[in-house]
Design a protein around this motif. Structure first.
Motif, PDB file in Angstrom:
ATOM      1  N   LYS A   1      30.779   1.815  -6.473  1.00  0.00           N
ATOM      2  CA  LYS A   1      31.327   3.346  -7.489  1.00  0.00           C
ATOM      3  C   LYS A   1      33.435   3.842  -7.692  1.00  0.00           C
ATOM      4  O   LYS A   1      33.487   3.546  -8.515  1.00  0.00           O
ATOM      5  N   GLU A   2      33.882   2.909  -6.743  1.00  0.00           N
ATOM      6  CA  GLU A   2      34.974   3.287  -7.037  1.00  0.00           C
ATOM      7  C   GLU A   2      35.621   2.467  -8.040  1.00  0.00           C
ATOM      8  O   GLU A   2      36.459   3.260  -8.110  1.00  0.00           O
ATOM      9  N   ALA A   3      35.344   1.249  -8.110  1.00  0.00           N
ATOM     10  CA  ALA A   3      36.201   0.254  -8.795  1.00  0.00           C
ATOM     11  C   ALA A   3      35.881   1.355 -10.520  1.00  0.00           C
ATOM     12  O   ALA A   3      36.784   1.240 -11.448  1.00  0.00           O
ATOM     13  N   ASN A   4      34.576   1.673 -10.061  1.00  0.00           N
ATOM     14  CA  ASN A   4      34.772   2.649 -12.025  1.00  0.00           C
ATOM     15  C   ASN A   4      35.283   3.667 -12.183  1.00  0.00           C
ATOM     16  O   ASN A   4      34.748   3.725 -13.393  1.00  0.00           O
ATOM     17  N   PHE A   5      34.433   4.504 -11.091  1.00  0.00           N
ATOM     18  CA  PHE A   5      35.045   5.936 -11.469  1.00  0.00           C
ATOM     19  C   PHE A   5      35.651   6.134 -10.748  1.00  0.00           C
ATOM     20  O   PHE A   5      35.587   7.981 -10.857  1.00  0.00           O
ATOM     21  N   GLY A   6      36.713   5.625  -9.739  1.00  0.00           N
ATOM     22  CA  GLY A   6      37.981   6.115  -8.787  1.00  0.00           C
ATOM     23  C   GLY A   6      37.070   6.794  -7.364  1.00  0.00           C
ATOM     24  O   GLY A   6      36.262   6.785  -6.894  1.00  0.00           O
ATOM     25  N   LYS A   7      39.014   7.315  -7.256  1.00  0.00           N
ATOM     26  CA  LYS A   7      38.836   7.360  -5.634  1.00  0.00           C
ATOM     27  C   LYS A   7      37.598   8.609  -5.379  1.00  0.00           C
ATOM     28  O   LYS A   7      37.483   9.888  -5.913  1.00  0.00           O
ATOM     29  N   ALA A   8      36.618   8.692  -4.512  1.00  0.00           N
ATOM     30  CA  ALA A   8      36.367  10.167  -4.407  1.00  0.00           C
ATOM     31  C   ALA A   8      35.747  10.249  -2.313  1.00  0.00           C
ATOM     32  O   ALA A   8      36.368   9.463  -1.627  1.00  0.00           O
ATOM     33  N   THR A   9      36.023  11.607  -1.918  1.00  0.00           N
ATOM     34  CA  THR A   9      36.208  11.583  -0.711  1.00  0.00           C
ATOM     35  C   THR A   9      35.177  13.023  -0.453  1.00  0.00           C
ATOM     36  O   THR A   9      34.398  13.758  -0.936  1.00  0.00           O
ATOM     37  N   PHE A  10      33.803  12.555   0.570  1.00  0.00           N
ATOM     38  CA  PHE A  10      32.685  12.811   1.314  1.00  0.00           C
ATOM     39  C   PHE A  10      33.358  13.506   2.947  1.00  0.00           C
ATOM     40  O   PHE A  10      33.051  12.947   4.132  1.00  0.00           O
ATOM     41  N   SER A  11      33.911  14.795   2.679  1.00  0.00           N
ATOM     42  CA  SER A  11      33.644  15.224   4.282  1.00  0.00           C
ATOM     43  C   SER A  11      33.803  16.833   3.935  1.00  0.00           C
ATOM     44  O   SER A  11      33.023  17.179   3.314  1.00  0.00           O
ATOM     45  N   LYS A  12      33.426  16.642   5.226  1.00  0.00           N
ATOM     46  CA  LYS A  12      33.219  18.848   5.419  1.00  0.00           C
ATOM     47  C   LYS A  12      33.476  19.782   4.008  1.00  0.00           C
ATOM     48  O   LYS A  12      32.638  20.267   3.811  1.00  0.00           O
ATOM     49  N   SER A  13      34.618  18.816   3.889  1.00  0.00           N
ATOM     50  CA  SER A  13      35.597  20.571   2.500  1.00  0.00           C
ATOM     51  C   SER A  13      34.926  19.679   0.995  1.00  0.00           C
ATOM     52  O   SER A  13      34.878  20.854   0.344  1.00  0.00           O
ATOM     53  N   THR A  14      34.449  19.139   0.905  1.00  0.00           N
ATOM     54  CA  THR A  14      33.709  18.720  -0.533  1.00  0.00           C
ATOM     55  C   THR A  14      32.267  18.380  -0.477  1.00  0.00           C
ATOM     56  O   THR A  14      32.148  18.909  -1.535  1.00  0.00           O
ATOM     57  N   ILE A  15      31.725  18.132   0.755  1.00  0.00           N
ATOM     58  CA  ILE A  15      29.949  18.224   1.557  1.00  0.00           C
ATOM     59  C   ILE A  15      29.945  18.980   2.022  1.00  0.00           C
ATOM     60  O   ILE A  15      30.383  18.737   3.257  1.00  0.00           O
ATOM     61  N   ARG A  16      29.631  20.472   1.964  1.00  0.00           N
ATOM     62  CA  ARG A  16      28.622  21.242   3.272  1.00  0.00           C
ATOM     63  C   ARG A  16      27.528  20.522   3.808  1.00  0.00           C
ATOM     64  O   ARG A  16      26.549  19.928   2.957  1.00  0.00           O
TER      65      ARG A  16
END
Length: 128
Positions: free
Chosen positions: A35-50
């Motif tokens: 997805k990154e190429a089409n939608f950009g960077k995303a971070t999946f961490s404790k602060s973004t997904i509990r």
């Protein structure tokens, strides 16, 4: 905020928090690859997904995991959890009633048998 819920029917297993970490890592790798190429960077961490491990009924053996998973899924969609916070999951949120495992097995058996019978009827019609 999105969250990961782990409905664990085998209490006392030490690796439950590792499951949440591994799910986040899987989501991150999948996002980066697809997805990154089409939608950009995303971070999946404790602060973004509990991650939460709700208090649920425990199974009494090592062979009912599938039955409990189906029961939890059905209960979750029948009566969705409205608030996602740690305190909300410290009290029992999904309780399996006595005999529910047997009821779920019977329900699965009925579905399988009805599909099998429908398949047999369909085969009879095709061969005529």
């Amino acid at each position: 905020m999105p969250c990961i819920l782990v409905f664990d029917s085998l209490s006392g297993i030490e690796h439950r928090s590792v499951n949440v970490k591994e799910i986040r890592e899987f989501l991150q790798v999948t996002w980066n690859m697809r997805k990154e190429a089409n939608f950009g960077k995303a971070t999946f961490s404790k602060s973004t997904i509990r991650g939460y491990i709700p208090n649920v009924t425990q199974q009494s053996n090592g062979c009912d995991c599938g039955i409990f998973s189906l029961y939890y899924a059905e209960a979750f969609f029948d009566k969705p959890i409205r608030r996602y916070c740690k305190a909300c999951f410290e009290v029992p949120c999904i309780q399996v009633e006595d005999g529910s495992g047997l009821k779920m097995r019977a329900k699965i058996q009925d579905i399988i048998l009805s599909k099998w019978k429908a398949s047999k009827e369909h085969q009879k019609v095709k061969t005529k």
